[in-house]
Design a protein around this motif. Sequence first.
Motif, PDB file in Angstrom:
ATOM      1  N   ARG A 183       0.821  -1.217   0.000  1.00 44.78           N
ATOM      2  CA  ARG A 183       0.000   0.000   0.000  1.00 44.78           C
ATOM      3  C   ARG A 183       0.854   1.265   0.000  1.00 44.78           C
ATOM      4  NH1 ARG A 183      -3.800   0.531   4.611  1.00 44.78           N
ATOM      5  NH2 ARG A 183      -1.922   0.050   5.810  1.00 44.78           N
ATOM      6  N   HIS A 217      -3.766   3.462  -1.732  1.00 51.41           N
ATOM      7  CA  HIS A 217      -3.994   2.478  -2.792  1.00 51.41           C
ATOM      8  C   HIS A 217      -2.883   1.430  -2.773  1.00 51.41           C
ATOM      9  CE1 HIS A 217      -7.121   4.888  -4.789  1.00 51.41           C
ATOM     10  NE2 HIS A 217      -6.343   5.937  -4.642  1.00 51.41           N
ATOM     11  N   THR A 218      -3.212   0.217  -3.227  1.00 51.61           N
ATOM     12  CA  THR A 218      -2.168  -0.780  -3.442  1.00 51.61           C
ATOM     13  C   THR A 218      -1.424  -0.429  -4.724  1.00 51.61           C
ATOM     14  OG1 THR A 218      -3.570  -2.248  -4.766  1.00 51.61           O
ATOM     15  CG2 THR A 218      -3.589  -2.574  -2.369  1.00 51.61           C
ATOM     16  N   ARG A 220      -1.041  -2.271  -7.269  1.00 52.90           N
ATOM     17  CA  ARG A 220      -1.879  -2.691  -8.394  1.00 52.90           C
ATOM     18  C   ARG A 220      -2.949  -1.640  -8.695  1.00 52.90           C
ATOM     19  NH1 ARG A 220      -2.937  -7.502 -10.726  1.00 52.90           N
ATOM     20  NH2 ARG A 220      -1.832  -8.644  -9.085  1.00 52.90           N
ATOM     21  N   GLU A 221      -3.583  -1.119  -7.654  1.00 50.02           N
ATOM     22  CA  GLU A 221      -4.621  -0.108  -7.847  1.00 50.02           C
ATOM     23  C   GLU A 221      -4.061   1.157  -8.477  1.00 50.02           C
ATOM     24  OE1 GLU A 221      -7.526  -1.427  -4.106  1.00 50.02           O
ATOM     25  OE2 GLU A 221      -6.016   0.146  -3.854  1.00 50.02           O
ATOM     26  N   GLU A 224      -3.759   0.554 -12.083  1.00 50.93           N
ATOM     27  CA  GLU A 224      -5.077   0.570 -12.721  1.00 50.93           C
ATOM     28  C   GLU A 224      -5.565   2.000 -12.942  1.00 50.93           C
ATOM     29  OE1 GLU A 224      -7.237  -1.785  -9.937  1.00 50.93           O
ATOM     30  OE2 GLU A 224      -6.686  -3.705 -10.879  1.00 50.93           O
TER      31      GLU A 224
END
Length: 331
Positions: A183, A217-218, A220-221, A224
């Motif tokens: 995160r 956010h992670t 990955r997020e 995205e």
Amino acid sequence: MSKLVTIFGGSGFVGRYVAYRMAQAGWRVRVACRRPETAGFVRTYGVVGQVEPILCNIRNDDSVRDLTRGADAVVNCVGTFERKGKNNFDAVQDAGATRIARMAAEEGVQHLVHLSAIGADVDGDSLYAQSKGRGEQGILEHFPNAVILRPSIVFGPEDAFFNRFAGMTKMGPALPVVGADTRFQPVYVGDVADAAAKGAQGKAAPGIYELGGPDVHTFRELMEIMLRVIRRRRMIINIPFLPAKGLGALMELGQTLTLGLLPAQITRDQVTSLKSDNVVSEGAKGFEDLGIQQTSLEAVLPDYLWRFRPSGQYAAMKESAKDASGKLGTH
């Protein structure tokens, strides 16, 4: 006579924003950097002669003292991700930071602001975090009333994070990341600069401030969100930590064998850092204590990532034309 601030690393990513804010506040600004010949752009931040880039080597006592002498405030924005070489973790983030604080104290500087990082800890898992932690110790030993800023990952037009990964989307259908579930709390460079300017002007109480944006956010997020902004579809592939560390070792070897001509895209120490969340600690002082409203990712990313869209600056025009033709087709 207006007040004088010396900004070490003042032509870098964060430093240039601090320099601009101090110039706009009416201060004379010394921009201490390794390559003043490439930092001429900072002169435009104020009137003629107000902002000057000057050569400095923070590994040298005399060099640091010369640029600290006569300053009312000092801001240290120098940092590195280089583990080896002359300007490595220890030389820059430990000894360099300590030297700046010592000289600032000896020269009677009123305010010192030091840019550190979330996770700075002398007992941290990564060498980067350890050097940042030792640097903070050195700062507080010589200048106990310093303002220390610990930002999460910093984003903005010149960043090396979103620009780098957006550029990677042009290379293929997949986007590899390490630590997809780690995160982060991305913070806008302008907000960090506002905090540094407040500290330099004596408008912030001494102490450590952890700076994060409004959202967590992670990894990955974050990718995205970036992909939506640049209008691209890519498969986000998480590389497990163990093979990532092996890949980092190979890349470091390649960098050594090519004498730096082939820079490592990721290092073993960066892999270690990615195992830990990079978010503001519970109860830590932050933007609220400084009276600064955080800026969101969505408010800034489109302003500088548009160039990575398939149609670049024409993407919005094409979308508008497509929407218009669609509406006409319904009548």
